[in-house]
Design an enzyme around this catalytic site. Structure first.
Site, PDB file in Angstrom:
ATOM      1  N   ASN A 141       0.863  -1.182   0.000  1.00  0.00           N
ATOM      2  CA  ASN A 141       0.000   0.000   0.000  1.00  0.00           C
ATOM      3  C   ASN A 141       0.904   1.238   0.000  1.00  0.00           C
ATOM      4  O   ASN A 141       1.430   1.623   1.029  1.00  0.00           O
ATOM      5  CB  ASN A 141      -0.895  -0.037   1.253  1.00  0.00           C
ATOM      6  N   TRP A 142       1.062   1.815  -1.186  1.00  0.00           N
ATOM      7  CA  TRP A 142       1.977   2.967  -1.322  1.00  0.00           C
ATOM      8  C   TRP A 142       1.384   4.242  -0.733  1.00  0.00           C
ATOM      9  O   TRP A 142       2.072   5.254  -0.624  1.00  0.00           O
ATOM     10  CB  TRP A 142       2.317   3.198  -2.796  1.00  0.00           C
ATOM     11  N   LYS A 143       0.087   4.223  -0.429  1.00  0.00           N
ATOM     12  CA  LYS A 143      -0.606   5.417   0.084  1.00  0.00           C
ATOM     13  C   LYS A 143      -0.372   6.604  -0.877  1.00  0.00           C
ATOM     14  O   LYS A 143      -0.358   6.377  -2.082  1.00  0.00           O
ATOM     15  CB  LYS A 143      -0.157   5.702   1.515  1.00  0.00           C
ATOM     16  N   HIS A 148      -9.868   1.243   4.747  1.00  0.00           N
ATOM     17  CA  HIS A 148      -8.606   1.557   5.436  1.00  0.00           C
ATOM     18  C   HIS A 148      -8.852   2.674   6.452  1.00  0.00           C
ATOM     19  O   HIS A 148      -9.600   3.617   6.181  1.00  0.00           O
ATOM     20  CB  HIS A 148      -7.542   1.976   4.419  1.00  0.00           C
ATOM     21  N   GLU A 184      -7.158   5.131   7.318  1.00  0.00           N
ATOM     22  CA  GLU A 184      -6.826   6.490   6.858  1.00  0.00           C
ATOM     23  C   GLU A 184      -7.973   7.076   6.038  1.00  0.00           C
ATOM     24  O   GLU A 184      -8.181   8.287   6.023  1.00  0.00           O
ATOM     25  CB  GLU A 184      -5.500   6.475   6.077  1.00  0.00           C
ATOM     26  N   GLU A 196      -6.099  -4.499  10.708  1.00  0.00           N
ATOM     27  CA  GLU A 196      -5.116  -3.430  10.799  1.00  0.00           C
ATOM     28  C   GLU A 196      -5.445  -2.531  11.991  1.00  0.00           C
ATOM     29  O   GLU A 196      -6.185  -1.543  11.833  1.00  0.00           O
ATOM     30  CB  GLU A 196      -5.150  -2.579   9.528  1.00  0.00           C
ATOM     31  N   GLY A 237       1.903   2.569  10.777  1.00  0.00           N
ATOM     32  CA  GLY A 237       2.881   3.643  10.607  1.00  0.00           C
ATOM     33  C   GLY A 237       3.527   4.121  11.894  1.00  0.00           C
ATOM     34  O   GLY A 237       4.131   5.196  11.923  1.00  0.00           O
ATOM     35  N   SER A 272       2.924  -1.679  10.697  1.00  0.00           N
ATOM     36  CA  SER A 272       4.353  -1.671  11.054  1.00  0.00           C
ATOM     37  C   SER A 272       5.052  -3.012  10.823  1.00  0.00           C
ATOM     38  O   SER A 272       5.923  -3.418  11.604  1.00  0.00           O
ATOM     39  CB  SER A 272       4.537  -1.218  12.511  1.00  0.00           C
ATOM     40  N   GLY A 298       2.743  -0.922   4.348  1.00  0.00           N
ATOM     41  CA  GLY A 298       2.706   0.484   3.954  1.00  0.00           C
ATOM     42  C   GLY A 298       4.111   1.029   3.812  1.00  0.00           C
ATOM     43  O   GLY A 298       4.774   0.862   2.774  1.00  0.00           O
ATOM     44  N   GLY A 299       4.614   1.646   4.887  1.00  0.00           N
ATOM     45  CA  GLY A 299       5.919   2.310   4.860  1.00  0.00           C
ATOM     46  C   GLY A 299       7.027   1.477   4.232  1.00  0.00           C
ATOM     47  O   GLY A 299       7.765   1.960   3.359  1.00  0.00           O
TER      48      GLY A 299
HETATM   49  P1  PGA Z   1       2.446   0.533   7.700  1.00  0.00           P
HETATM   50  O1  PGA Z   1       1.024   0.692   7.004  1.00  0.00           O
HETATM   51  O2  PGA Z   1       3.052  -0.745   7.181  1.00  0.00           O
HETATM   52  O3  PGA Z   1       3.205   1.745   7.306  1.00  0.00           O
HETATM   53  O4  PGA Z   1       2.188   0.455   9.184  1.00  0.00           O
HETATM   54  C1  PGA Z   1       0.172  -0.395   6.823  1.00  0.00           C
HETATM   55  C2  PGA Z   1      -1.124   0.051   6.203  1.00  0.00           C
HETATM   56  O5  PGA Z   1      -1.567   1.164   6.472  1.00  0.00           O
HETATM   57  O6  PGA Z   1      -1.743  -0.662   5.414  1.00  0.00           O
END
Ligand code: PGA
Length: 249
Positions: free
Chosen positions: A8-10, A93, A95, A165, A171, A211, A232-233
């Site tokens: 997930n590149w966001k 998600h 976010e 999640e 994050g 994370s 993500g990150g």
């Molecule tokens: P993260 O994000 O790996 O940066 O914690 C995961 C996600 O939001 O899907």
């Protein structure tokens, strides 16, 4: 089943050139690795640049509006995503729930639109830190699942993957422990078994996200009962991302 990894590149990176170079580095790093089912979810605007690579890596989107077409300024429909070669859409998600004010009802409409277009959904659920502290994790998961999947048939459920999640783990560098993840995964499985026939549970994939990195990923696999991860990150750092995939293998 192969481990299922969603990148997930966001809202990253800032330019098409950087996106291409990230995608290429991941593709190159994958050479020789067969035991993984990988979906990359870049921002919408980069999707078209990648649809010629689809033999190796599947494409996903990070959102989708629930209408097919019409006067919905800024909207992207499931049909547009399908046309670009997308097979997956991340929905629910945290976010999107937090920054775009998406409710369970909106998420439910989006899930319906995506599955009816023949695409697969990565349905994200998870509790906030405050909810966890109050001991409300299971209630939150139950409400999100029941409302998010309201009216979704068993047949449609075949195209849905659930991602646990916890919001506090995303994050933050503070992942949910494999033991705690296992508890949540078992709870989700039990709930799904009450709503859907046994065959759905047998084929249901549940992922963990929050994370995940190359050092902790192995702890989850096997111990926490998940079939894969949303990353993500770490998915923005090709070396680290490939290391995660290698470490699962
Ligand atoms: P993260 O994000 O790996 O940066 O914690 C995961 C996600 O939001 O899907």
């Amino acid at each position: 089943m192969k481990p299922f990894i969603i990148a997930n590149w966001k809202m990253n990176p800032a330019t098409t050139q950087e996106a291409k170079s990230l995608f290429d580095s991941v593709k190159d790093g994958l050479s020789g690795i067969k035991n993984v089912d990988l979906v990359i979810c870049p921002p919408f605007i980069y999707l078209a640049a990648f649809n010629s690579y689809l033999s190796i890596i599947k494409l996903g989107a990070q959102d989708c509006f629930y209408e097919k077409s019409g006067p919905f300024t800024g909207g992207i429909s499931s049909l547009m995503l399908k046309d670009l070669g997308c097979q997956y859409v991340i929905l629910g998600h945290s976010e999107r729930r937090i920054h775009f004010k998406e409710t369970d009802e909106i998420i439910n409409k989006k899930i319906k639109a995506v599955v009816s277009a023949g695409l697969n959904v990565i349905f994200c659920i998870g509790e906030t830190e405050a909810e966890k502290k109050k001991g409300e994790t299971q209630n939150v998961l139950e409400v999100q699942i029941k409302r998010g999947l309201d009216g979704i048939s068993a047949k449609e459920m075949e195209n849905i993957v659930i991602a646990y999640e916890p919001v506090w783990a995303i994050g933050t560098g503070n992942p949910c422990s494999p033991d705690e993840t296992r508890k949540a995964v078992l709870f989700i499985r039990k709930l799904i078994s009450k709503i859907y026939p046994a065959r759905i549970l047998d084929n249901l994939r549940i992922l963990y996200g929050g994370s995940v990195n190359s050092e902790n990923v192995r702890d989850y696999f096997g111990k926490s009962g998940v079939e894969g991860f949303i990353i993500g990150g770490a998915s923005l750092k090709p070396e680290e991302f490939i290391k995660i995939i290698k470490n699962i293998n």
